[in-house]
Design a protein around this motif. Sequence first.
Motif, PDB file in Angstrom:
ATOM      1  N   LEU A 299      35.344  33.197  43.544  1.00 22.67           N
ATOM      2  CA  LEU A 299      34.494  34.479  43.086  1.00 22.67           C
ATOM      3  C   LEU A 299      33.310  34.199  42.527  1.00 22.67           C
ATOM      4  CD1 LEU A 299      37.799  36.206  41.478  1.00 22.67           C
ATOM      5  CD2 LEU A 299      37.175  36.234  43.820  1.00 22.67           C
TER       6      LEU A 299
ATOM      7  N   HIS B  49      33.328  43.820  45.690  1.00 19.70           N
ATOM      8  CA  HIS B  49      33.026  42.872  46.675  1.00 19.70           C
ATOM      9  C   HIS B  49      34.193  41.993  47.218  1.00 19.70           C
ATOM     10  CE1 HIS B  49      30.187  39.046  47.763  1.00 19.70           C
ATOM     11  NE2 HIS B  49      30.553  39.774  48.740  1.00 19.70           N
TER      12      HIS B  49
ATOM     13  N   ASN C 276      38.670  40.977  38.419  1.00 21.61           N
ATOM     14  CA  ASN C 276      38.496  39.935  39.499  1.00 21.61           C
ATOM     15  C   ASN C 276      40.093  39.562  39.942  1.00 21.61           C
ATOM     16  OD1 ASN C 276      35.892  39.411  39.176  1.00 21.61           O
ATOM     17  ND2 ASN C 276      35.997  37.903  37.610  1.00 21.61           N
TER      18      ASN C 276
ATOM     19  N   GLN D 128      36.479  42.322  42.391  1.00 21.20           N
ATOM     20  CA  GLN D 128      36.378  41.060  43.274  1.00 21.20           C
ATOM     21  C   GLN D 128      37.522  40.590  43.875  1.00 21.20           C
ATOM     22  OE1 GLN D 128      32.622  38.355  42.894  1.00 21.20           O
ATOM     23  NE2 GLN D 128      33.402  38.331  40.560  1.00 21.20           N
TER      24      GLN D 128
END
Length: 749
Positions: free
Chosen positions: A376, A341, A394, A364
């Motif tokens: 995030l 994402h 992340n 992310q």
Amino acid sequence: MAASAYFDQIQQIYLAYLGRPADPDGLAYWANQVDAEDGSLSGVIGGFSASAESDTLYGQLTTDQVITAIYVNLFNRQPDAAGLAYWKQQLDGGAVPQAQVALAILLGALTSDATAVTNKLTIAKAFTAQVDTSAELSGYGGSASLDYARSFLKTVGADAASLQAATNSLSSAVAIATGTQTTPTTPSGQTFTLTAGVDTINGTASADTIRSTLDGAFSSGDSINGGGGNDTLVVTGASQISTSGITVTNVETASLTTGGTLNVDTTDWTGLTHLTTSSQGYASVTAGSSTVINATVENMANMDLTFQGGSDVTVNARGSSSAQIRIGDDVTPTGAVDVTHIATEAISMGTIVVAGGTTVHVTQGAENAVNTTARLGSVHVQGSADTTSVIIDNAAAVTATGLVAGVSKSDVRIIDGSQGGNTPGTITDITINNYTGAYIVDNALTHLTLKGGSGNIIIDNSGLDTPTNTTLNLSVNGLTGGTLDDADIYQTLNITTTGTASTLANNTFGGLHSLMLNGDQTLTLNSTTGLSAIQYVTVSGAAGLTASFGSAVLPTIDASGTSGNMTIGLTSAGTIDYVGGSGIDTLNVISGSGAISTGAGNDIVNVGAINGLMTIDVGAGTDRINLTAASTSATTIAKVTGLGDGDIISFAGALGGAAEVSVQTSFSAPVTTQASFQAYLDAATAGNGSVNTLLNWFQFEGNIYIVQDTSASATFSAVHDSVIELTGVETLSGASIASGVVTLHTVLG
């Protein structure tokens, strides 16, 4: 009864279990076997179940996949939930062979399923009858030949059109399957195009392509049967896609690309192995357990993206929405899950929720503008009984400036679905990069990798009456705080430091006995109060450790195997032994006793209110001993070995309440001719009438003692005066003094 009377029953078993028409020799052989056994099918059932062809078709499949394959062979559809559950129970019990289950499913067919079986048997019997020349008999038997025959039967369903199409192409199919055709073995498939009306498409036995460029892609009532071969459904350019009201069978690959939203449910499609989707704004995708899902969503809208079922599931989403991404919370995937994402603006990204999957990988990141900050999303993973590893990758936190785009972190929550009720978990490996806090419920966790974390790491590994996993291998990189906590189950903690130095606020592993540190960076433990049962600390490699230990049950800290720097505080009512390595050791002995060996390096030992015998071997390097408190008695003193040229002993912090430090610049002659050690101490602290502290020295039984006098008493006064033993040193000739600091220039002994 003649053996030929059993041909139909044998053909039914071939169709139901092997998914193909019988070969004439096999049909005759098994019919004779049944005739010899007075009509009993048990020998046939056993033979089919134990055959090499059965092992090839079903040997690597789960029970669910076996039942699904049988339903597809017979009915061109997935099994309903009730049927799957019932036949799964029968097979898993072990009492019913797979081939017998297949025949029972065939014989129990109703309505359109019964029609499909009748049509397939019609074609299967016609196919077998046409295999009648010597070339055809010898040619129908290899894996490629049988696979083609299976593909051909898949083109037949409950509709009359599919039966007629198969009848029309029967002679060609037999020729191709037996290798007696004059045309290529794998003829080219056809391309079919969906229209704006209701379409019924029946593909060939080869690899066909079904295309749609319609607005909406499909019309309610469309029926698509890909037939045999590896067929592909391609949808492009549609403004919106919905699969409601359509029927798709025997299509193996589907690619659905739209400039709008997408709502796809392929659980009733048969044969689909790969589903690729691309949409704008929104997507909802549901697939069967044997379908690989690969989904892309651009410009996410403010609606949650949902992906249910499937085997391997890959999702790539981008946009400026705070909507969630939800995978498997209704129907869990059976394979690996990979989610990416990326935020394109400075938003607070939505939560990513993943349930199930054998392995889970979440990534992310953000592409927001400079001087803005994207946050995030939280990540929640609920494992299944098949989940073994989780990776949360992340992007690193960044502070926004006029030249830099900012990123802030969020929390991670990982739950092992098998944990609980005294059941061991299945998730053994977890990696979390860049987080504010991590909460893990898992009693099987053996490998944990943490990077860029700032908050607490809570591991709930309770749930087993007798814990089976008592060791955690932990890798840390750039942690900036947080408490590492478990349910007091882990007894051994192996920590590897990598990348950049890490700091933990505390470690509250209350059951931990052994802390083993390795790697190439320093770990700082701001507090060790949670290590109430710690017994062994070992440091190796190039790792360093900064920590203070106050446990009375910790006997040894062994850093002899490391080249890293050690900064250790020791406060104990008991004895703690310390062995240093080749790095710089800084030891703060607040209280306690024991043996200290600093090893090589320019080491510093700060000696406080020791309460027993303390021996210090400073080893090689230019070392320093700082006395930070007056001696508690004349016998509880530090005894130092290994001193050499340039080493320092400082009394500046051991004033014992005196107001003035020493202003001496050299030693006077040693105190001599006393009768006892106490007499030497008293003579060395008799004073000269001034308010300044004084340093004197004497030799006793082959060792040098330096004494600092800070009291008004004419004799040695504990808690005011200080003394240190230089073991094996014969003279302090050449030593210099400055404000209570002694520098050794020439040491003999």
